[in-house]
Design a protein around this motif. Structure first.
Motif, PDB file in Angstrom:
ATOM      1  N   VAL A 131       0.829  -1.202   0.000  1.00  0.00           N
ATOM      2  CA  VAL A 131       0.000   0.000   0.000  1.00  0.00           C
ATOM      3  C   VAL A 131       0.864   1.253   0.000  1.00  0.00           C
ATOM      4  CG1 VAL A 131      -1.695   1.303   1.330  1.00  0.00           C
ATOM      5  CG2 VAL A 131      -1.883  -1.170   1.164  1.00  0.00           C
ATOM      6  N   ASP A 132       0.526   2.226  -0.850  1.00  0.00           N
ATOM      7  CA  ASP A 132       1.203   3.520  -0.875  1.00  0.00           C
ATOM      8  C   ASP A 132       0.436   4.590  -0.104  1.00  0.00           C
ATOM      9  OD1 ASP A 132       3.401   2.734  -2.238  1.00  0.00           O
ATOM     10  OD2 ASP A 132       2.785   3.520  -4.189  1.00  0.00           O
ATOM     11  N   GLN A 133      -0.886   4.503  -0.071  1.00  0.00           N
ATOM     12  CA  GLN A 133      -1.706   5.458   0.666  1.00  0.00           C
ATOM     13  C   GLN A 133      -3.034   4.799   1.004  1.00  0.00           C
ATOM     14  OE1 GLN A 133      -2.367   9.247  -1.299  1.00  0.00           O
ATOM     15  NE2 GLN A 133      -3.759   9.987   0.284  1.00  0.00           N
ATOM     16  N   ILE A 134      -3.582   5.140   2.153  1.00  0.00           N
ATOM     17  CA  ILE A 134      -4.851   4.581   2.575  1.00  0.00           C
ATOM     18  C   ILE A 134      -5.576   5.622   3.416  1.00  0.00           C
ATOM     19  CG2 ILE A 134      -3.894   3.509   4.642  1.00  0.00           C
ATOM     20  CD1 ILE A 134      -5.797   1.162   4.188  1.00  0.00           C
ATOM     21  N   ALA A 147       0.703  -0.004  -4.667  1.00  0.00           N
ATOM     22  CA  ALA A 147       1.923   0.285  -5.416  1.00  0.00           C
ATOM     23  C   ALA A 147       1.791  -0.098  -6.886  1.00  0.00           C
ATOM     24  CB  ALA A 147       3.114  -0.427  -4.789  1.00  0.00           C
ATOM     25  N   SER A 148       0.820  -0.951  -7.192  1.00  0.00           N
ATOM     26  CA  SER A 148       0.578  -1.340  -8.580  1.00  0.00           C
ATOM     27  C   SER A 148      -0.171  -0.256  -9.348  1.00  0.00           C
ATOM     28  CB  SER A 148      -0.231  -2.636  -8.616  1.00  0.00           C
ATOM     29  OG  SER A 148      -1.472  -2.457  -7.942  1.00  0.00           O
ATOM     30  N   ASN A 149      -0.396   0.918  -8.689  1.00  0.00           N
ATOM     31  CA  ASN A 149      -1.117   2.050  -9.286  1.00  0.00           C
ATOM     32  C   ASN A 149      -2.612   1.801  -9.408  1.00  0.00           C
ATOM     33  OD1 ASN A 149       0.974   4.027  -9.757  1.00  0.00           O
ATOM     34  ND2 ASN A 149       1.779   2.625 -11.306  1.00  0.00           N
ATOM     35  N   ASP A 150      -3.127   0.875  -8.606  1.00  0.00           N
ATOM     36  CA  ASP A 150      -4.561   0.662  -8.545  1.00  0.00           C
ATOM     37  C   ASP A 150      -5.136   1.501  -7.407  1.00  0.00           C
ATOM     38  OD1 ASP A 150      -4.477  -1.131 -10.603  1.00  0.00           O
ATOM     39  OD2 ASP A 150      -4.457  -2.906  -9.323  1.00  0.00           O
ATOM     40  N   TRP A 161     -15.100  -0.391  -6.456  1.00  0.00           N
ATOM     41  CA  TRP A 161     -14.613  -0.045  -7.791  1.00  0.00           C
ATOM     42  C   TRP A 161     -13.108   0.138  -7.760  1.00  0.00           C
ATOM     43  CZ3 TRP A 161     -12.084   4.507  -7.363  1.00  0.00           C
ATOM     44  CH2 TRP A 161     -12.590   5.504  -6.538  1.00  0.00           C
ATOM     45  N   THR A 162     -12.489   0.055  -8.929  1.00  0.00           N
ATOM     46  CA  THR A 162     -11.047   0.218  -9.075  1.00  0.00           C
ATOM     47  C   THR A 162     -10.766   1.122 -10.268  1.00  0.00           C
ATOM     48  OG1 THR A 162     -10.598  -1.990  -8.181  1.00  0.00           O
ATOM     49  CG2 THR A 162      -8.837  -0.955  -9.473  1.00  0.00           C
ATOM     50  N   VAL A 163      -9.864   2.071 -10.083  1.00  0.00           N
ATOM     51  CA  VAL A 163      -9.373   2.918 -11.175  1.00  0.00           C
ATOM     52  C   VAL A 163      -7.862   2.747 -11.231  1.00  0.00           C
ATOM     53  CG1 VAL A 163      -9.044   5.277 -11.997  1.00  0.00           C
ATOM     54  CG2 VAL A 163     -11.242   4.607 -11.014  1.00  0.00           C
ATOM     55  N   THR A 164      -7.329   2.459 -12.401  1.00  0.00           N
ATOM     56  CA  THR A 164      -5.897   2.257 -12.561  1.00  0.00           C
ATOM     57  C   THR A 164      -5.253   3.485 -13.200  1.00  0.00           C
ATOM     58  OG1 THR A 164      -6.027   1.304 -14.775  1.00  0.00           O
ATOM     59  CG2 THR A 164      -6.345  -0.196 -12.891  1.00  0.00           C
ATOM     60  N   VAL A 173       0.376   6.834 -10.305  1.00  0.00           N
ATOM     61  CA  VAL A 173      -0.433   7.669  -9.406  1.00  0.00           C
ATOM     62  C   VAL A 173       0.371   7.889  -8.138  1.00  0.00           C
ATOM     63  CG1 VAL A 173      -2.552   7.821  -8.050  1.00  0.00           C
ATOM     64  CG2 VAL A 173      -2.609   6.813 -10.338  1.00  0.00           C
ATOM     65  N   ASP A 174       0.576   9.163  -7.760  1.00  0.00           N
ATOM     66  CA  ASP A 174       1.372   9.479  -6.578  1.00  0.00           C
ATOM     67  C   ASP A 174       0.531   9.502  -5.304  1.00  0.00           C
ATOM     68  OD1 ASP A 174       3.731   9.724  -8.006  1.00  0.00           O
ATOM     69  OD2 ASP A 174       3.379  11.846  -8.439  1.00  0.00           O
ATOM     70  N   SER A 175      -0.638  10.157  -5.361  1.00  0.00           N
ATOM     71  CA  SER A 175      -1.457  10.284  -4.159  1.00  0.00           C
ATOM     72  C   SER A 175      -2.853  10.752  -4.533  1.00  0.00           C
ATOM     73  CB  SER A 175      -0.829  11.273  -3.159  1.00  0.00           C
ATOM     74  OG  SER A 175      -0.754  12.569  -3.713  1.00  0.00           O
TER      75      SER A 175
END
Length: 550
Positions: A131-134, A147-150, A161-164, A173-175
């Motif tokens: 995880v990069d942000q939650i 981290a996979s940019n999902d 839902w999921t946006v890549t 995607v940074d944040s």
């Protein structure tokens, strides 16, 4: 509260600078694997988080808005012995703290503490990996950036839902930033997420707006720069991108760039902390520049610097560490008894109150050439702060509902035969409006009264100030808080007297601040008869906030 402050700011003028109020420090780690994670705030309170030792559960320290009081400190609960590291992310919202910890398999789970009590903690029955942000933004709603940019929206443990990054046309995607309906420029708009990343096959930053409920991409836009690590803030009408090398204002309607400034004047060099103050319409940032601890006020409209304040001296004065050069060379640690000029510290000989000499054996450790021990035992030595100080960390800036700006960080350094220590601190600053009238900045309240409306600061407290300054109104507000002019605190700096104590040295201003509310401010010194509210100005809030402490 923010709306009230905004109205006052319109009357008094935009804040041009900050004045130093005071610094507090808190329990952290004495070494051996401890780590300071950082802090989070909801505007009224602050939570500090970290890890005391490498094999302990993480800790949470919750502070109320005055920063002089530690509401609670307790271990953050994990799943058995699985969660023994500093939380990866922590957030605070309306009296709740949600923290996220990784287990041995690097899965991240969410824990929420309600009303400051460990017993009310609950664990969300789901784990996220890499995880990069939650962020938890409603009771069971989470947005997770992997981290996979999902970018995945969860309700509880179920993905909705999921946006890549590919869906957005971004390389990565940074944040993200969640904007609530009540804060949105368009009252009819849905809750929305703003996302920042990098446009694919481009040298531009990418910004996007995503609908909260269904994940629809409402728009994507490019910001013509590829520098910096931008942080996003919401002003109520536009999006701000703040970095160490550029500053941008974005129109939330279509993503167009209102302003792009790459002159680097917005905030301090490096990727240090930054915060936006909606009430003052100003940006605050902090960090170290050429060895100096600085906090900077910047203009939201242009990003230009308004003022800087150097608080290096105040920060260093409160540092619990010392310099190894303060001790003789022969007092570097050793687990064997040393012969220092013909005299030794064998066992317990000549040592009062020793339980043990060091943390490994019961032999004396070292002594000065004059024959006196450098320290009695390991525990006394640690208690006496024989830490070798390093440069403090500056991790966060928070804007409080009270109008105060708080810089959070940790004192750091090395310690005898263990890893480096850390001790969190909060440095508090007050906004000084450009049109404030200093002559009336410290004045008695016109509404405070004791039981009857006629018992005001002027007509009641002033008659017997020494006694009546300790009286409270129906809301529990002390006269020394509401009647500063009458009680003699105008012109008094917000600083505590290091020599004051009640009956014994441990009953000092720090002891006063650890009491229940301000009740210990009524205590009197046995030595000189001075009340705590007179000597412990910062602890008791009986001071003139426009005057900086030494």
């Amino acid at each position: 509260m923010a709306a009230f402050r905004a109205a006052i700011a319109l009357l008094l003028g935009r804040a041009a600078a900050l004045s130093f109020v005071g610094i507090e420090d808190y329990d952290g780690s004495t070494g051996d694997g401890g780590d300071f994670g950082g802090s989070a705030s909801d505007g009224s309170s602050i939570v500090l988080y970290g890890q005391e030792y490498y094999d302990d559960d993480p800790y949470l320290t919750i502070l109320d808005g005055s920063l002089a009081y530690k509401i609670n400190q307790f271990p953050a609960e994990g799943d058995g012995d699985s969660y023994e590291e500093t939380p990866t992310f922590v957030q605070m919202d309306d009296g709740e703290v949600t923290y996220y910890c990784e287990d041995a398999t690097q899965n991240t789970a969410a824990y929420t503490v309600e009303e400051w009590y460990e017993d009310d903690a609950y664990v969300l029955d789901v784990a996220w990996s890499d995880v990069d942000q939650i962020q938890r933004y409603f009771s069971q709603d989470f947005l997770v950036l992997e981290a996979s940019n999902d970018l995945v929206k969860f309700y509880g443990e179920y993905a909705e839902w999921t946006v890549t990054a590919d869906d957005l046309g971004f390389d990565d995607v940074d944040s993200f930033l969640f904007v609530h309906r009540g804060d949105h420029v368009d009252d009819d708009a849905v809750h929305a997420f703003y996302v920042v990343g990098n446009v694919a096959d481009s040298s531009s930053r990418g910004v996007a707006k995503i609908a909260e409920y269904d994940g629809d991409i409402l728009w994507t836009a490019a910001v013509e720069t590829d520098s910096g690590t931008p942080r996003m803030f919401w002003t109520g009408s536009e999006l701000l991108l703040c970095s160490n090398s550029f500053y941008a204002r974005i129109d939330p309607g279509d993503g167009s760039t209102i302003l792009l400034d790459e002159t680097g004047g917005l905030w301090l060099p490096g990727d240090g902390p930054v915060a936006y103050d909606a009430a003052e319409d100003a940006i605050y940032s902090a960090g170290y520049v050429d060895g100096a601890a600085l906090i900077r006020t910047s203009d939201r409209a242009s990003g230009a610097s308004i003022a800087e304040l150097d608080f290096t001296a105040e920060l260093d004065a409160r540092d619990p560490g010392t310099s190894r050069s303060d001790y003789p060379d022969e007092c570097d640690y050793d687990d064997e008894t040393l012969d220092c000029g013909g005299s030794t510290c064998d066992g317990y000989a000549g040592v009062d109150g020793c339980d043990s000499i060091d943390d490994e054996d019961d032999e004396g450790v070292c002594c000065q050439s004059a024959g006196t021990c450098c320290y009695m035992n390991f525990y006394d030595w640690a208690e006496n702060r024989w830490y070798v100080k390093g440069t403090p960390e500056i991790t966060d800036v928070h804007v409080m509902d009270s109008g105060k700006v708080v810089v959070v960080g940790a004192y750091t350094g090395s310690q005898y035969d263990e890893d480096g220590y850390h001790e969190p601190f909060t440095a508090e600053f007050s906004a000084a409006s450009s049109s404030d009238d200093d002559s009336s900045a410290c004045a008695d309240s016109t509404s405070w009264h004791r039981k009857k409306s006629k018992n005001t600061c002027e007509k009641y407290v002033a008659k017997k100030a020494a006694k009546n300054c300790l009286k409270t109104d129906d809301d529990g507000v002390y006269a020394f808080e509401a009647c500063p002019e009458t009680c003699g605190s105008c012109g008094e700096a917000c600083a505590d007297d290091a020599t004051w104590y009640k009956k014994k040295a441990s009953q000092n201003c720090r002891w006063v601040v650890e009491g229940d509310g301000l009740e210990r401010c009524e205590e009197k010194s046995a030595a000189d008869g001075a009340y705590a509210y007179e000597a412990c100005r910062f602890a008791c809030r009986s001071c003139d906030a426009t005057v900086c402490g030494a």
